[in-house]
Design a protein around this motif. Structure first.
Motif, mmCIF file in Angstrom:
data_model
loop_
_atom_site.group_PDB
_atom_site.id
_atom_site.type_symbol
_atom_site.label_atom_id
_atom_site.label_comp_id
_atom_site.label_asym_id
_atom_site.label_seq_id
_atom_site.Cartn_x
_atom_site.Cartn_y
_atom_site.Cartn_z
ATOM 1 N N THR A 16 -0.852 70.106 21.298
ATOM 2 C CA THR A 16 0.278 69.108 20.550
ATOM 3 C C THR A 16 0.010 69.109 19.042
ATOM 4 N N THR A 17 -0.977 68.892 18.492
ATOM 5 C CA THR A 17 -1.389 68.817 17.241
ATOM 6 C C THR A 17 -0.795 70.305 16.615
ATOM 7 N N LYS A 18 -1.461 71.293 17.322
ATOM 8 C CA LYS A 18 -1.063 72.602 16.828
ATOM 9 C C LYS A 18 0.423 72.927 16.651
ATOM 10 N N THR A 19 1.070 72.340 17.699
ATOM 11 C CA THR A 19 2.485 72.734 17.739
ATOM 12 C C THR A 19 3.176 71.920 16.271
ATOM 13 N N ILE A 20 2.883 70.777 15.879
ATOM 14 C CA ILE A 20 3.396 70.089 14.783
ATOM 15 C C ILE A 20 2.978 70.833 13.584
ATOM 16 N N VAL A 21 1.571 71.014 13.685
ATOM 17 C CA VAL A 21 1.256 71.746 12.256
ATOM 18 C C VAL A 21 1.576 73.058 12.033
ATOM 19 N N ARG A 22 1.892 73.819 13.251
ATOM 20 C CA ARG A 22 2.640 75.151 12.819
ATOM 21 C C ARG A 22 3.885 74.775 12.343
ATOM 22 N N GLN A 23 4.780 74.171 13.093
ATOM 23 C CA GLN A 23 6.308 73.876 12.792
ATOM 24 C C GLN A 23 6.247 73.478 11.238
ATOM 25 N N ILE A 119 -0.022 64.550 -1.020
ATOM 26 C CA ILE A 119 1.168 64.547 -1.489
ATOM 27 C C ILE A 119 2.184 64.115 -0.407
ATOM 28 N N ALA A 120 1.770 64.127 0.904
ATOM 29 C CA ALA A 120 2.534 63.515 1.697
ATOM 30 C C ALA A 120 1.562 63.409 2.934
ATOM 31 N N GLY A 121 2.279 62.670 4.125
ATOM 32 C CA GLY A 121 1.228 62.401 5.276
ATOM 33 C C GLY A 121 2.374 62.095 6.608
ATOM 34 N N ALA A 122 1.663 62.151 7.726
ATOM 35 C CA ALA A 122 2.690 61.770 8.765
ATOM 36 C C ALA A 122 1.868 61.649 9.923
ATOM 37 N N ALA A 123 2.466 60.780 10.791
ATOM 38 C CA ALA A 123 2.091 60.572 12.160
ATOM 39 C C ALA A 123 2.885 60.844 13.228
ATOM 40 N N PHE A 124 2.690 61.903 13.877
ATOM 41 C CA PHE A 124 3.616 62.323 15.016
ATOM 42 C C PHE A 124 2.957 62.027 16.295
ATOM 43 N N ALA A 141 11.956 68.615 21.101
ATOM 44 C CA ALA A 141 12.863 69.076 20.387
ATOM 45 C C ALA A 141 13.307 68.236 19.269
ATOM 46 N N GLU A 142 13.341 67.103 19.579
ATOM 47 C CA GLU A 142 13.503 66.070 18.300
ATOM 48 C C GLU A 142 12.385 65.908 17.216
ATOM 49 N N ASP A 143 11.322 65.841 17.641
ATOM 50 C CA ASP A 143 10.196 65.876 16.906
ATOM 51 C C ASP A 143 10.084 67.047 16.063
ATOM 52 N N LEU A 144 10.325 68.064 16.643
ATOM 53 C CA LEU A 144 10.257 69.523 15.971
ATOM 54 C C LEU A 144 11.329 69.520 14.822
ATOM 55 N N ALA A 147 9.955 67.388 12.290
ATOM 56 C CA ALA A 147 8.860 68.255 11.292
ATOM 57 C C ALA A 147 9.310 69.263 10.617
ATOM 58 N N GLU A 148 10.609 70.086 10.825
ATOM 59 C CA GLU A 148 11.184 70.649 10.099
ATOM 60 C C GLU A 148 11.876 69.979 8.770
ATOM 61 N N SER A 149 12.432 68.858 9.119
ATOM 62 C CA SER A 149 13.016 68.071 7.925
ATOM 63 C C SER A 149 11.737 67.591 6.895
ATOM 64 N N PHE A 150 10.687 67.117 7.612
ATOM 65 C CA PHE A 150 9.412 66.798 6.686
ATOM 66 C C PHE A 150 9.133 67.818 6.032
ATOM 67 N N ALA A 151 9.190 69.253 6.316
ATOM 68 C CA ALA A 151 8.458 70.385 5.763
ATOM 69 C C ALA A 151 9.497 70.537 4.530
ATOM 70 N N LYS A 152 10.543 70.569 4.704
ATOM 71 C CA LYS A 152 11.583 70.776 3.570
ATOM 72 C C LYS A 152 11.598 69.716 2.292
ATOM 73 N N GLN A 153 11.133 68.586 2.984
ATOM 74 C CA GLN A 153 11.091 67.471 1.758
ATOM 75 C C GLN A 153 9.629 67.837 1.046
ATOM 76 N N ILE A 154 8.612 68.126 1.836
ATOM 77 C CA ILE A 154 7.393 68.620 1.006
ATOM 78 C C ILE A 154 7.574 69.771 0.127
ATOM 79 N N ALA A 155 8.455 70.684 0.697
ATOM 80 C CA ALA A 155 8.863 71.993 -0.387
ATOM 81 C C ALA A 155 9.481 71.566 -1.531
ATOM 82 N N ASP A 156 10.476 70.475 -1.355
ATOM 83 C CA ASP A 156 11.371 70.172 -2.540
ATOM 84 C C ASP A 156 10.319 69.178 -3.187
#
Length: 270
Positions: A16-23, A119-124, A141-144, A147-156
């Protein structure tokens, strides 16, 4: 800031952790146009190696929450062998629908002490290692999408940063850290191990996947060390032949499944 590589560093007994970290990692890779490298330290042999990150890498470090904290069996490895050099990092914790208590702030501070700069952090949320009903099927699917939105904000955020922040990212948690969450009859509970049913074929999958090497590879009905209740040997057994039958364990499991039926929320921090 210009990064050269993304490092995905995680412990994930039931994936489960791997799924989020990879996403998060692969969305970051797309957004930043840089390669990804994975450091999975779930199995004992992997924890024989140091993980060293440089200043031009972005690290995403993920661990599950055990009893409201970073798993105590992992802390020595994380504290002594995962190191940065003014490396930007995103600490991630994944909890099984109850709460993550002080796990995220604990992981953040251990990484900060080891040369990382958060620079950021999260609890999934992920399906609980004890249960098939607590946070069943999560991350879903909602969690993923989160995670996608979170990653885009980190990139920005990274694109806008001129220098790493001096102060760590603010996250939920207490300092000093609270004790590990303890069930009733905690001492007896810690000694509980799964039993093996008649369906066991002795294939050895459980021994190969045990994150603490507690199952004898030559005789999977024997234990060579304490069980950390990670769920790997149960949820990944091809024959579904491993399970808990101890009354103390089952009482704690039922208590969690009764009290925490709601859909726990993901929490993101910048």
């Amino acid at each position: 800031m210009q990064m050269q590589r993304i490092r995905l560093i995680y412990f994930s007994a039931t994936d489960t952790t791997k799924t989020i970290v990879r996403q998060i990692g692969y969305v970051l890779s797309q957004e930043l146009g840089i390669a990804v490298e994975e450091d999975d330290f779930t199995l004992p042999d992997a924890r024989e190696q140091d993980i060293i990150c440089s200043a031009d890498e972005l690290a995403v470090v993920g661990v599950p929450v055990y009893a409201g904290r970073v798993p105590n069996k992992l802390l020595p490895y994380i504290s002594e062998h995962i190191c940065g050099s003014q490396t930007p990092v995103v600490p991630i914790v994944l909890f099984g629908n109850r709460d993550y208590d002080d796990a995220l702030i604990e992981l953040r501070d251990v990484l900060q002490a080891n040369g990382f700069r958060s620079i950021a952090g999260a609890a999934f949320v992920g399906e609980h290692s004890f249960s098939y009903t607590l946070a069943a099927g999560r991350p879903d699917a909602e969690d993923l999408l989160l995670a996608e939105s979170f990653a885009k904000q980190i990139a920005d955020k990274l694109k806008e940063l001129k220098a790493l922040p001096i102060e760590p990212v603010k996250v939920k948690g207490n300092i000093p850290l609270r004790p590990y969450y303890a069930p009733k009859n905690a001492r007896a509970y810690l000694k509980v191990k799964p039993v093996i049913g008649d369906g066991c074929t002795g294939c050895g999958t459980c021994a190969a996947l045990c994150p603490v090497g507690a199952i004898d590879a030559k005789d999977v009905r024997q234990y060579t060390g304490p069980c950390i209740k990670c769920g790997a040997c149960i949820k990944k057994c091809p024959q579904k032949a491993r399970y808990f039958d101890d009354e103390i364990y089952l009482y704690h499991k039922q208590e969690l499944e009764t009290k925490f039926t709601r859909r726990a929320a993901v929490e993101l921090f910048f």
